[in-house]
Design a protein around this motif. Sequence first.
Motif, mmCIF file in Angstrom:
data_model
loop_
_atom_site.group_PDB
_atom_site.id
_atom_site.type_symbol
_atom_site.label_atom_id
_atom_site.label_comp_id
_atom_site.label_asym_id
_atom_site.label_seq_id
_atom_site.Cartn_x
_atom_site.Cartn_y
_atom_site.Cartn_z
ATOM 1 N N ILE A 100 0.871 -1.182 0.000
ATOM 2 C CA ILE A 100 0.000 0.000 0.000
ATOM 3 C C ILE A 100 0.905 1.229 0.000
ATOM 4 O O ILE A 100 1.579 1.533 0.993
ATOM 5 C CB ILE A 100 -0.939 0.023 1.201
ATOM 6 N N VAL A 101 0.934 1.938 -1.119
ATOM 7 C CA VAL A 101 1.785 3.128 -1.269
ATOM 8 C C VAL A 101 0.966 4.369 -0.917
ATOM 9 O O VAL A 101 -0.166 4.523 -1.400
ATOM 10 C CB VAL A 101 2.316 3.223 -2.717
ATOM 11 N N PRO A 102 1.474 5.242 -0.049
ATOM 12 C CA PRO A 102 0.743 6.493 0.249
ATOM 13 C C PRO A 102 0.463 7.264 -1.035
ATOM 14 O O PRO A 102 1.265 7.266 -1.975
ATOM 15 C CB PRO A 102 1.699 7.239 1.174
ATOM 16 N N VAL A 148 -14.499 12.371 4.692
ATOM 17 C CA VAL A 148 -13.828 13.030 3.584
ATOM 18 C C VAL A 148 -14.494 12.604 2.292
ATOM 19 O O VAL A 148 -15.050 11.498 2.200
ATOM 20 C CB VAL A 148 -12.318 12.677 3.572
ATOM 21 N N SER A 149 -14.457 13.454 1.293
ATOM 22 C CA SER A 149 -14.944 13.134 -0.048
ATOM 23 C C SER A 149 -13.858 13.491 -1.046
ATOM 24 O O SER A 149 -13.139 14.488 -0.873
ATOM 25 C CB SER A 149 -16.227 13.914 -0.359
ATOM 26 N N VAL A 172 -4.318 16.594 0.415
ATOM 27 C CA VAL A 172 -3.905 15.732 1.524
ATOM 28 C C VAL A 172 -3.069 14.580 0.972
ATOM 29 O O VAL A 172 -3.074 14.309 -0.230
ATOM 30 C CB VAL A 172 -5.121 15.149 2.297
ATOM 31 N N VAL A 173 -2.387 13.892 1.896
ATOM 32 C CA VAL A 173 -1.722 12.634 1.593
ATOM 33 C C VAL A 173 -2.411 11.561 2.447
ATOM 34 O O VAL A 173 -2.585 11.755 3.653
ATOM 35 C CB VAL A 173 -0.227 12.690 1.897
ATOM 36 N N ALA A 174 -2.780 10.457 1.790
ATOM 37 C CA ALA A 174 -3.504 9.383 2.481
ATOM 38 C C ALA A 174 -2.728 8.079 2.363
ATOM 39 O O ALA A 174 -2.118 7.788 1.331
ATOM 40 C CB ALA A 174 -4.902 9.210 1.901
ATOM 41 N N LEU A 191 -5.289 10.428 7.052
ATOM 42 C CA LEU A 191 -5.068 11.583 6.184
ATOM 43 C C LEU A 191 -4.068 12.506 6.858
ATOM 44 O O LEU A 191 -4.140 12.723 8.082
ATOM 45 C CB LEU A 191 -6.375 12.330 5.934
ATOM 46 N N PHE A 192 -3.172 13.091 6.083
ATOM 47 C CA PHE A 192 -2.153 13.979 6.613
ATOM 48 C C PHE A 192 -2.103 15.241 5.760
ATOM 49 O O PHE A 192 -2.275 15.189 4.529
ATOM 50 C CB PHE A 192 -0.771 13.298 6.615
#
Length: 625
Positions: free
Chosen positions: A412-414, A475-476, A525-527, A539-540
């Motif tokens: 799983i890659v961010p 989040v959407s 964001v980065v998830a 989420l970041f």
Amino acid sequence: MSYRKSSISITETSKDTFDSNLLAPIDRFSVFSTNVSTKRGQNCQMLKIIALVIIPIIAMVIENAFKISKDEENLSQEKKIREKISFSVEIGLLVHFLQIERGTTALYISSGGNPLVLTDLQTNRLKTDSSLDSLRDWITLSSPSQFRSRDAYRIHLQNYRDNLDHLNTTINAVIKFYSNDNALIIGWVGSSVKESNSAIAWQSLTAYHMLLISKEEAGIERALGSTFYAREGSFPLEDLLWYTEKKTLGETYLLRSMQYSDTAKNLLHDYYTHTDLATELNIMRQQISANNETRASVIDGMVWFDNMTSFINILKSIQDELAQDIIVALDNHLNDDEMDVIRGKSIVVGAIIMFPVIVLLVYRLYRTLQSFANSLKNKTLDLEHERKRSEQLLYRMLPVAIAKRMMKKKTIVPEYFKSVTVYFSDIVGFTNICSKSSPMEVIYMLNALYSVMDERIEKFDVYKVETIGDGYMMVSGLPIRNKDRHALEIALMSLYILEIVSESEIPHLPDEKWQIRIGINTGSVVAGVVGTKMPRYCLFGDTVNVASRMESTSKSCMIQISSTTKCALEQHPGFLLQRRGEMIIKGKGLMVTYWLMGHQTIRNCSDCMDQDLFITDINNTEIHD
């Protein structure tokens, strides 16, 4: 309220049903395709299995039945052969005594009716009659007439004896009379041997037949030699040639017999070859062949007759030994064939007896397997149902696409998302409510509230990230991108939740209603998935922090959005004319939109340069902080 990660608990509110056709067989265009889930299909399968078992049994029974029929036919044929061989031994004894009677009669004629020879002749006739009477059957010859029955032949033989006159009868006539009868009898024995065609003892049978012929030729030789010594003292040329022919034929058939049977060869060697009888006979044969004897002597004729009789008796003993060996070989083979028939019948009877037993055992085995298969099917259905439930639970904890990749053990890659809309909400006065409630009541209260919210968000393109105490985060726009609809989906959902939740009561405090506040922000964001045990999709980015501050600085029953969310919503002007509710916008010098209960007002907030927050309530009362 600041954003933080925490564990969550999920209450199952729905139950998936398992497709009962999952294990149904694939339909194929075949007469043998059946659905084993139906009673008819199960019966068809059982019949197929039973057929696969009983068809080889039936084939084995049929094959053994044909084999038994053939073996019984061969056994019957071999019994007939044995009877013929046994009867040929008895016939051979009759021929033997006829040969002796022929030789004695010839000697009697050649001696001119010598009384001593007549006594021997009468004795030999009695032996012939006794042998004829002891026969258990008769040869099957329709012609000449004397062979039609045993009585007919007895009459024929007795008439010849009664009419015999040593003065008017020639030796040649005597020899031909007996030789013709013997030839017919020996010919019948030969045809019986030929018809038998036994693969077990054909060589012995051939040797036996050759020995019979050799003995017949030796008998004629004996009769002719007796006349040489008793009457003539020499032969006319015709008789000499006749004697030479019979002597040669006798020796030739004897040699052939020994070639076909080692038993005959060994017995002849033991009984005759190096004996005084063989030496004396060879001398007398040489005298006859030289044809220069001048003195006629009945005594010499009787000596010759006795010597040849001893030789013929030796051949008779060899003949009996051969016959006995043939009968023993046939008996052994008959016993083997009878055992084969008995074994074949036992197999058939056993197969017939075992047939219902096997069918019953196969039926019970199939029923047991069927019961096990049904149990396995039910267990598989339960397992599949539990798998579905586990997957659904995992899908509630993680996005479906992420969960599927994790189940396939893929990395799983961010992932970076350029534009999403983040939603935060919490309960106003939650601390005060908790002070009035027990821990169990707090859990039941939050579960009731979030169950309602979880049920409602299914109608929108949003993803629930997690719940943290009384906080709720959604989040959407991720993990599946929906272009520019993420702000609209969150806004619609927020108004819907605000309206539904505000009308609901607290379960254990029926006089109080829920009051929530909502904050929304749009940005990048980065998830990614964090952790391997109880993994979380997190989420970041600043977008998350701003959304959290939008919620923490909002008011009760209010929705506070950022300027980026406001810009995103302006791309959907129809939304302003279709919805009712309240929205608050954070920012300085921004276009502020009021969504009131029934009408819309849009004005510029250029006079609010120093405000960090502009709020409107449901009564359109402006409040400045």
